[in-house]
Design a protein around this motif. Structure first.
Motif, mmCIF file in Angstrom:
data_model
loop_
_atom_site.group_PDB
_atom_site.id
_atom_site.type_symbol
_atom_site.label_atom_id
_atom_site.label_comp_id
_atom_site.label_asym_id
_atom_site.label_seq_id
_atom_site.Cartn_x
_atom_site.Cartn_y
_atom_site.Cartn_z
ATOM 1 N N LEU A 112 64.663 84.454 -56.767
ATOM 2 C CA LEU A 112 65.367 83.259 -56.760
ATOM 3 C C LEU A 112 66.416 83.200 -55.767
ATOM 4 O O LEU A 112 66.516 81.981 -55.390
ATOM 5 C CB LEU A 112 65.776 82.930 -58.208
ATOM 6 C CG LEU A 112 64.945 82.809 -59.196
ATOM 7 C CD1 LEU A 112 65.426 82.482 -60.465
ATOM 8 C CD2 LEU A 112 63.646 81.867 -59.189
ATOM 9 N N LYS A 113 66.824 84.134 -55.394
ATOM 10 C CA LYS A 113 68.365 83.816 -54.069
ATOM 11 C C LYS A 113 67.596 84.497 -52.922
ATOM 12 O O LYS A 113 68.339 83.903 -51.921
ATOM 13 C CB LYS A 113 69.118 84.796 -54.734
ATOM 14 C CG LYS A 113 69.821 84.483 -56.106
ATOM 15 C CD LYS A 113 70.310 83.270 -56.211
ATOM 16 C CE LYS A 113 70.883 82.930 -57.570
ATOM 17 N NZ LYS A 113 71.245 81.769 -57.953
ATOM 18 N N VAL A 114 66.621 84.982 -52.901
ATOM 19 C CA VAL A 114 66.173 85.554 -51.510
ATOM 20 C C VAL A 114 64.734 84.910 -51.031
ATOM 21 O O VAL A 114 64.976 84.142 -50.172
ATOM 22 C CB VAL A 114 66.170 87.094 -51.252
ATOM 23 C CG1 VAL A 114 65.950 87.296 -50.007
ATOM 24 C CG2 VAL A 114 67.505 87.657 -51.697
ATOM 25 N N ILE A 170 50.269 81.385 -64.975
ATOM 26 C CA ILE A 170 50.783 80.637 -63.833
ATOM 27 C C ILE A 170 51.068 81.029 -62.572
ATOM 28 O O ILE A 170 50.832 80.655 -61.636
ATOM 29 C CB ILE A 170 52.151 80.246 -64.630
ATOM 30 C CG1 ILE A 170 52.020 79.271 -65.862
ATOM 31 C CG2 ILE A 170 53.008 79.330 -63.396
ATOM 32 C CD1 ILE A 170 53.370 79.118 -66.824
ATOM 33 N N SER A 171 51.443 82.480 -62.706
ATOM 34 C CA SER A 171 51.495 83.176 -61.512
ATOM 35 C C SER A 171 49.965 83.285 -60.717
ATOM 36 O O SER A 171 50.053 83.464 -59.624
ATOM 37 C CB SER A 171 52.010 84.661 -61.727
ATOM 38 O OG SER A 171 53.272 84.628 -62.305
ATOM 39 N N ALA A 219 55.962 72.566 -57.164
ATOM 40 C CA ALA A 219 56.118 72.046 -58.445
ATOM 41 C C ALA A 219 55.846 73.003 -59.680
ATOM 42 O O ALA A 219 56.561 73.260 -60.564
ATOM 43 C CB ALA A 219 55.306 70.843 -58.657
ATOM 44 N N VAL A 220 54.600 73.663 -59.493
ATOM 45 C CA VAL A 220 54.337 74.535 -60.547
ATOM 46 C C VAL A 220 55.373 75.564 -60.805
ATOM 47 O O VAL A 220 55.740 75.977 -61.982
ATOM 48 C CB VAL A 220 52.861 75.263 -60.382
ATOM 49 C CG1 VAL A 220 52.572 76.479 -61.188
ATOM 50 C CG2 VAL A 220 51.728 74.229 -60.482
ATOM 51 N N SER A 221 56.002 76.271 -59.865
ATOM 52 C CA SER A 221 56.811 77.242 -59.830
ATOM 53 C C SER A 221 58.246 76.656 -60.146
ATOM 54 O O SER A 221 58.604 77.494 -61.230
ATOM 55 C CB SER A 221 57.092 77.889 -58.223
ATOM 56 O OG SER A 221 58.274 78.774 -58.390
ATOM 57 N N PHE A 222 58.550 75.537 -59.845
ATOM 58 C CA PHE A 222 59.948 74.949 -60.423
ATOM 59 C C PHE A 222 59.670 74.550 -61.744
ATOM 60 O O PHE A 222 60.819 74.814 -62.429
ATOM 61 C CB PHE A 222 60.293 73.861 -59.551
ATOM 62 C CG PHE A 222 61.059 74.308 -58.250
ATOM 63 C CD1 PHE A 222 61.941 75.593 -58.233
ATOM 64 C CD2 PHE A 222 60.587 73.762 -57.206
ATOM 65 C CE1 PHE A 222 62.621 76.100 -57.037
ATOM 66 C CE2 PHE A 222 61.384 74.330 -55.793
ATOM 67 C CZ PHE A 222 62.299 75.117 -55.736
ATOM 68 N N VAL A 241 60.371 82.182 -66.893
ATOM 69 C CA VAL A 241 61.235 83.215 -66.705
ATOM 70 C C VAL A 241 62.640 83.354 -67.002
ATOM 71 O O VAL A 241 63.239 84.666 -67.598
ATOM 72 C CB VAL A 241 61.131 83.609 -64.849
ATOM 73 C CG1 VAL A 241 61.955 84.808 -64.508
ATOM 74 C CG2 VAL A 241 59.928 83.699 -64.505
ATOM 75 N N LYS A 242 63.116 82.478 -66.667
ATOM 76 C CA LYS A 242 64.700 82.298 -67.230
ATOM 77 C C LYS A 242 64.759 82.570 -68.847
ATOM 78 O O LYS A 242 65.537 83.206 -69.427
ATOM 79 C CB LYS A 242 65.336 81.275 -66.775
ATOM 80 C CG LYS A 242 65.481 80.967 -65.405
ATOM 81 C CD LYS A 242 66.093 79.768 -64.793
ATOM 82 C CE LYS A 242 66.212 79.656 -63.608
ATOM 83 N NZ LYS A 242 66.464 78.303 -62.988
#
Length: 167
Positions: free
Chosen positions: A56-58, A146-147, A100-103, A110-111
């Motif tokens: 998420l950050k990199v 989803i992945s 869109a699927v990821s977000f 995951v969260k």
């Protein structure tokens, strides 16, 4: 500028580099998750927290830059490549759909998975399976497909970019 110019080649380098860092950074998340499940709860949580941070950050930031450099390549190509070419507009549509699927589908799960893992670690050892175990398994079964959709989307985009239909 043209496709042999220095500026074009810099954008091409950045396009490929951000794709490697971004998509490479998330492509093996399932491997990390499988390894984390085999560890004691605190260790598994640590693996997942590091993996999520990198994702998420990199990697996410690099993934968001990939199309910017790609669109720059189209603009710098002196009309060798055009937005009307199938491989370009279709790649962009698939990319946006995958984003869109990821977000909307993957990241919230995951969260949620991380929150449940933190609850398990905070609760300490329990007699029998922890109450979060069933929820973790259910979320894991959702994350897998989803992945898979995201991996397939990347594969299709790569095929489009290599074979360039409509060029």
């Amino acid at each position: 500028m043209g496709i042999t110019s220095f500026g074009y080649r810099v954008f091409l380098l950045l396009h490929i580099l951000t794709a490697i860092v971004g998509f490479g950074g998330v492509m093996l998340n399932g491997v990390y998750a499988a390894r984390a499940r085999k560890r004691p709860p605190a260790e598994g949580l640590a693996v997942m927290e590091v993996n999520t941070f990198v994702s998420l950050k990199v990697a996410e930031k690099a993934i968001l830059l990939v199309p910017l450099f790609g669109l720059g390549l189209v603009g710098l190509s002196d009309k060798v490549y055009k937005f009307s070419q199938t491989w370009i507009w279709l790649s962009l549509i698939i990319y946006l759909a995958a984003l869109a699927v990821s977000f909307l589908l993957l990241q919230p799960r995951v969260k949620q998975l991380l929150a449940l893992q933190r609850e398990m670690v905070d609760a300490g050892p329990t007699q029998g399976p922890p109450p979060q175990a069933a929820q973790l398994a259910a979320i894991g079964k959702q994350i897998g497909p989803i992945s898979g959709v995201l991996h397939l989307s990347l594969l299709v985009i790569l095929v489009l970019m290599v074979w360039k239909p409509g060029f």
